[in-house]
Design a protein around this motif. Structure first.
Motif, PDB file in Angstrom:
ATOM      1  N   ASP A 175       5.678 -26.930  -9.322  1.00  0.00           N
ATOM      2  CA  ASP A 175       6.147 -27.925 -10.275  1.00  0.00           C
ATOM      3  C   ASP A 175       6.416 -29.282  -9.625  1.00  0.00           C
ATOM      4  OD1 ASP A 175       5.990 -25.905 -12.057  1.00  0.00           O
ATOM      5  OD2 ASP A 175       8.159 -25.643 -12.347  1.00  0.00           O
ATOM      6  N   ALA A 176       6.942 -29.303  -8.403  1.00  0.00           N
ATOM      7  CA  ALA A 176       7.322 -30.578  -7.757  1.00  0.00           C
ATOM      8  C   ALA A 176       6.941 -30.515  -6.284  1.00  0.00           C
ATOM      9  CB  ALA A 176       8.817 -30.849  -7.935  1.00  0.00           C
ATOM     10  N   PRO A 177       5.662 -30.761  -5.949  1.00  0.00           N
ATOM     11  CA  PRO A 177       5.236 -30.649  -4.549  1.00  0.00           C
ATOM     12  C   PRO A 177       5.975 -31.599  -3.613  1.00  0.00           C
ATOM     13  CG  PRO A 177       3.505 -31.608  -5.917  1.00  0.00           C
ATOM     14  CD  PRO A 177       4.540 -31.111  -6.841  1.00  0.00           C
ATOM     15  N   ILE A 178       6.285 -32.797  -4.090  1.00  0.00           N
ATOM     16  CA  ILE A 178       6.966 -33.751  -3.217  1.00  0.00           C
ATOM     17  C   ILE A 178       8.339 -33.230  -2.790  1.00  0.00           C
ATOM     18  CG2 ILE A 178       7.986 -35.026  -5.144  1.00  0.00           C
ATOM     19  CD1 ILE A 178       6.701 -36.451  -1.799  1.00  0.00           C
ATOM     20  N   VAL A 179       9.012 -32.494  -3.685  1.00  0.00           N
ATOM     21  CA  VAL A 179      10.328 -31.934  -3.348  1.00  0.00           C
ATOM     22  C   VAL A 179      10.188 -30.865  -2.263  1.00  0.00           C
ATOM     23  CG1 VAL A 179      12.304 -30.649  -4.244  1.00  0.00           C
ATOM     24  CG2 VAL A 179      11.265 -32.480  -5.606  1.00  0.00           C
ATOM     25  N   LEU A 180       9.121 -30.047  -2.354  1.00  0.00           N
ATOM     26  CA  LEU A 180       8.898 -29.043  -1.322  1.00  0.00           C
ATOM     27  C   LEU A 180       8.665 -29.687   0.036  1.00  0.00           C
ATOM     28  CD1 LEU A 180       6.624 -26.419  -3.135  1.00  0.00           C
ATOM     29  CD2 LEU A 180       9.016 -26.170  -2.479  1.00  0.00           C
ATOM     30  N   VAL A 204      22.923 -25.863   1.571  1.00  0.00           N
ATOM     31  CA  VAL A 204      23.265 -25.943   0.152  1.00  0.00           C
ATOM     32  C   VAL A 204      22.102 -26.475  -0.671  1.00  0.00           C
ATOM     33  CG1 VAL A 204      24.782 -27.069  -1.533  1.00  0.00           C
ATOM     34  CG2 VAL A 204      25.722 -26.193   0.621  1.00  0.00           C
ATOM     35  N   VAL A 205      21.421 -27.483  -0.154  1.00  0.00           N
ATOM     36  CA  VAL A 205      20.440 -28.216  -0.953  1.00  0.00           C
ATOM     37  C   VAL A 205      19.040 -27.622  -0.873  1.00  0.00           C
ATOM     38  CG1 VAL A 205      19.282 -30.439  -1.236  1.00  0.00           C
ATOM     39  CG2 VAL A 205      21.757 -30.346  -0.802  1.00  0.00           C
ATOM     40  N   VAL A 206      18.596 -27.261   0.351  1.00  0.00           N
ATOM     41  CA  VAL A 206      17.193 -26.876   0.538  1.00  0.00           C
ATOM     42  C   VAL A 206      16.793 -25.642  -0.282  1.00  0.00           C
ATOM     43  CG1 VAL A 206      15.530 -25.992   2.231  1.00  0.00           C
ATOM     44  CG2 VAL A 206      16.887 -28.036   2.742  1.00  0.00           C
ATOM     45  N   PRO A 207      17.562 -24.539  -0.304  1.00  0.00           N
ATOM     46  CA  PRO A 207      17.131 -23.388  -1.115  1.00  0.00           C
ATOM     47  C   PRO A 207      17.005 -23.722  -2.597  1.00  0.00           C
ATOM     48  CG  PRO A 207      18.840 -22.739   0.424  1.00  0.00           C
ATOM     49  CD  PRO A 207      18.793 -24.230   0.464  1.00  0.00           C
ATOM     50  N   THR A 208      18.003 -24.426  -3.130  1.00  0.00           N
ATOM     51  CA  THR A 208      17.952 -24.793  -4.545  1.00  0.00           C
ATOM     52  C   THR A 208      16.764 -25.691  -4.843  1.00  0.00           C
ATOM     53  OG1 THR A 208      20.345 -24.577  -4.780  1.00  0.00           O
ATOM     54  CG2 THR A 208      19.212 -25.951  -6.397  1.00  0.00           C
ATOM     55  N   ALA A 209      16.545 -26.700  -4.001  1.00  0.00           N
ATOM     56  CA  ALA A 209      15.426 -27.624  -4.210  1.00  0.00           C
ATOM     57  C   ALA A 209      14.087 -26.889  -4.128  1.00  0.00           C
ATOM     58  CB  ALA A 209      15.494 -28.748  -3.180  1.00  0.00           C
ATOM     59  N   THR A 210      13.974 -25.960  -3.159  1.00  0.00           N
ATOM     60  CA  THR A 210      12.712 -25.230  -2.981  1.00  0.00           C
ATOM     61  C   THR A 210      12.394 -24.352  -4.197  1.00  0.00           C
ATOM     62  OG1 THR A 210      13.032 -25.221  -0.590  1.00  0.00           O
ATOM     63  CG2 THR A 210      11.483 -23.622  -1.491  1.00  0.00           C
ATOM     64  N   PRO A 231       5.968 -16.614  -0.629  1.00  0.00           N
ATOM     65  CA  PRO A 231       6.434 -16.970   0.720  1.00  0.00           C
ATOM     66  C   PRO A 231       6.760 -18.452   0.880  1.00  0.00           C
ATOM     67  CG  PRO A 231       4.594 -15.444   0.855  1.00  0.00           C
ATOM     68  CD  PRO A 231       4.715 -15.827  -0.593  1.00  0.00           C
ATOM     69  N   PHE A 232       5.976 -19.352   0.195  1.00  0.00           N
ATOM     70  CA  PHE A 232       6.249 -20.778   0.359  1.00  0.00           C
ATOM     71  C   PHE A 232       7.559 -21.183  -0.315  1.00  0.00           C
ATOM     72  CE2 PHE A 232       3.664 -20.537  -3.523  1.00  0.00           C
ATOM     73  CZ  PHE A 232       4.418 -21.300  -4.408  1.00  0.00           C
ATOM     74  N   ALA A 233       8.157 -20.307  -1.145  1.00  0.00           N
ATOM     75  CA  ALA A 233       9.434 -20.614  -1.781  1.00  0.00           C
ATOM     76  C   ALA A 233      10.594 -19.859  -1.138  1.00  0.00           C
ATOM     77  CB  ALA A 233       9.382 -20.280  -3.268  1.00  0.00           C
ATOM     78  N   THR A 234      10.304 -18.754  -0.486  1.00  0.00           N
ATOM     79  CA  THR A 234      11.390 -17.955   0.114  1.00  0.00           C
ATOM     80  C   THR A 234      11.530 -18.170   1.623  1.00  0.00           C
ATOM     81  OG1 THR A 234       9.885 -16.078   0.417  1.00  0.00           O
ATOM     82  CG2 THR A 234      11.157 -16.171  -1.638  1.00  0.00           C
ATOM     83  N   TRP A 235      10.746 -19.078   2.194  1.00  0.00           N
ATOM     84  CA  TRP A 235      10.828 -19.329   3.627  1.00  0.00           C
ATOM     85  C   TRP A 235      12.239 -19.782   4.045  1.00  0.00           C
ATOM     86  CZ3 TRP A 235      12.493 -23.883   5.676  1.00  0.00           C
ATOM     87  CH2 TRP A 235      12.549 -24.992   4.818  1.00  0.00           C
ATOM     88  N   SER A 236      12.958 -20.434   3.105  1.00  0.00           N
ATOM     89  CA  SER A 236      14.267 -20.971   3.465  1.00  0.00           C
ATOM     90  C   SER A 236      15.269 -19.884   3.820  1.00  0.00           C
ATOM     91  CB  SER A 236      14.814 -21.810   2.314  1.00  0.00           C
ATOM     92  OG  SER A 236      14.953 -21.037   1.133  1.00  0.00           O
ATOM     93  N   LEU A 237      15.070 -18.656   3.331  1.00  0.00           N
ATOM     94  CA  LEU A 237      15.993 -17.581   3.684  1.00  0.00           C
ATOM     95  C   LEU A 237      15.977 -17.313   5.194  1.00  0.00           C
ATOM     96  CD1 LEU A 237      15.327 -15.059   0.763  1.00  0.00           C
ATOM     97  CD2 LEU A 237      17.263 -16.621   1.038  1.00  0.00           C
ATOM     98  N   GLY A 238      14.773 -17.255   5.756  1.00  0.00           N
ATOM     99  CA  GLY A 238      14.681 -17.072   7.206  1.00  0.00           C
ATOM    100  C   GLY A 238      14.943 -18.351   7.968  1.00  0.00           C
ATOM    101  N   GLY A 239      14.432 -19.474   7.451  1.00  0.00           N
ATOM    102  CA  GLY A 239      14.603 -20.741   8.156  1.00  0.00           C
ATOM    103  C   GLY A 239      16.058 -21.148   8.279  1.00  0.00           C
TER     104      GLY A 239
END
Length: 361
Positions: free
Chosen positions: A32-37, A103-109, A121-129
């Motif tokens: 939906d929002a590639p720039i945000v990713l 706080v911000v990165v998981p919600t934004a992703t 995987p491109f949306a859940t990477w933040s859990l490990g990162g």
């Protein structure tokens, strides 16, 4: 910590976090929002780089467990303890910046990925990162912020993707990483404390051995001096089978006095003091000469001044009994007391009293 080791660990941290963030760069479906990713990835990598490479200095004078430690002489700090000293904590503003990323990165992703892509995987990477970033915070001495970040990330994950995916897609592993980092830091700190304590004990043992060696040398010197003083008289006494004339008895008494002086008060003796002590004994006085430690801390120049004054005091003294003792009083170095019998031959009077002052610093 040794610089080469730190750079190796920093390189490993960068490689690990970059590997985890790589999953967010490959989109397997439209978002939906590639720039945000993209901005989320850039923000994450930037803050992680700050947390890894921000320079801090070791906390000198602090116990690795956080307690105050008494200051020690710089010469006592070995290379081992210097390299294992506790580094200062990461600046609070950087730690809070990392918490804001959690706080911000998981919600934004997850928002940018859309409803259909939140489990990709491109949306859940933040859990490990973010788990890796929080582990870095633990190593940089910001454990409270790190655990807070893990808790916030876990709650957001449950809200966005549910409890099942949260547990299976990396949140548990992230908590384990942070816990493992916490244990490793605690073990390293304990090793640093024990290494510093071992170094202190080794230094004290070395100092004790050096002291004992110095005392052994001093005893050898005293024994050699005693043999030089008493050896001829003892040889003559043995050769004569104890049958000595008056002059030989006087020499034996003088040799005994010199020997006692060398053993009991060597720091008060020089050639002038030895000469006047022999003159006093030849005149018939009985001399008690004793150094009880009151001269500790005085240098050779100050001792020379005390010896010179002692020689002046004893020169011409004719008391039947002379008592020469060092003093522990802060203003007095040596006390000289002379006593002689009264005319009635029963009681004694003090006919000499002299206190030699301690040299002023």
């Amino acid at each position: 910590m040794n610089r080469s080791v730190r750079w190796v660990l920093s390189a490993l941290g960068v490689a690990f976090t970059a590997y985890l963030a790589t999953g967010g760069m490959f989109w397997t479906r439209p978002v939906d929002a590639p720039i945000v990713l993209v901005l989320s990835l850039v923000t994450y990598l930037t803050v992680t780089g700050l947390c890894i490479f921000w320079p801090t200095r070791p906390m000198t004078g602090a116990d690795p467990r956080g307690a105050a430690r008494p200051a020690v002489d710089g010469s006592a700090v070995t290379a081992v303890t210097a390299e294992m000293s506790r580094p200062a904590a990461l600046p609070l503003w950087i730690a809070l910046l990392a918490f804001a990323v959690a706080v911000v990165v998981p919600t934004a992703t997850w928002w940018a990925a859309g409803d259909e892509g939140r489990l990709q995987p491109f949306a859940t990477w933040s859990l490990g990162g973010l788990g890796a970033l929080m582990a870095v915070l633990v190593v940089r001495r910001r454990s409270i912020v790190a655990w807070s970040g893990i808790a916030v990330m876990f709650l957001q994950s449950v809200m966005w993707i549910g409890i099942g995916p949260t547990l299976s897609l990396g949140a548990v592993g992230s908590a384990i990483w942070v816990g493992g980092a916490q244990i490793i830091v605690l073990l390293i700190d304990r090793a640093a404390v024990e290494t510093a304590e071992l170094t202190r004990l080794q230094r004290e043992a070395s100092e004790w051995l050096a002291t004992q060696e110095g005392r052994r040398r001093e005893r050898r010197v005293r024994v050699q001096r005693a043999l030089a003083v008493a050896g001829p008289v003892l040889s003559r006494t043995i050769a004569a089978d104890g049958d000595l004339d008056d002059d030989e008895r006087l020499q034996a008494r003088l040799a005994e006095g010199r020997l006692r002086d060398e053993l009991r008060g060597p720091r008060l003796l020089d050639d002038a003091v030895r000469r006047v002590l022999e003159d006093v004994r030849r005149s018939g006085s009985h001399v008690t000469f004793l150094d009880e430690g009151g001269l500790d801390g005085l240098d050779e120049r100050e001792l020379a001044a005390i010896r010179a004054e002692l020689a002046d005091v004893l020169d011409g003294a004719r008391s039947e009994r002379l008592y020469i003792r060092t003093s522990t009083h802060p203003d007095t170095a040596v006390t000289v007391v002379g006593r002689s019998r009264r005319e009635d031959g029963v009681d004694e009077d003090v006919d000499l009293w002299r206190e030699i002052p301690r040299p002023k610093k």
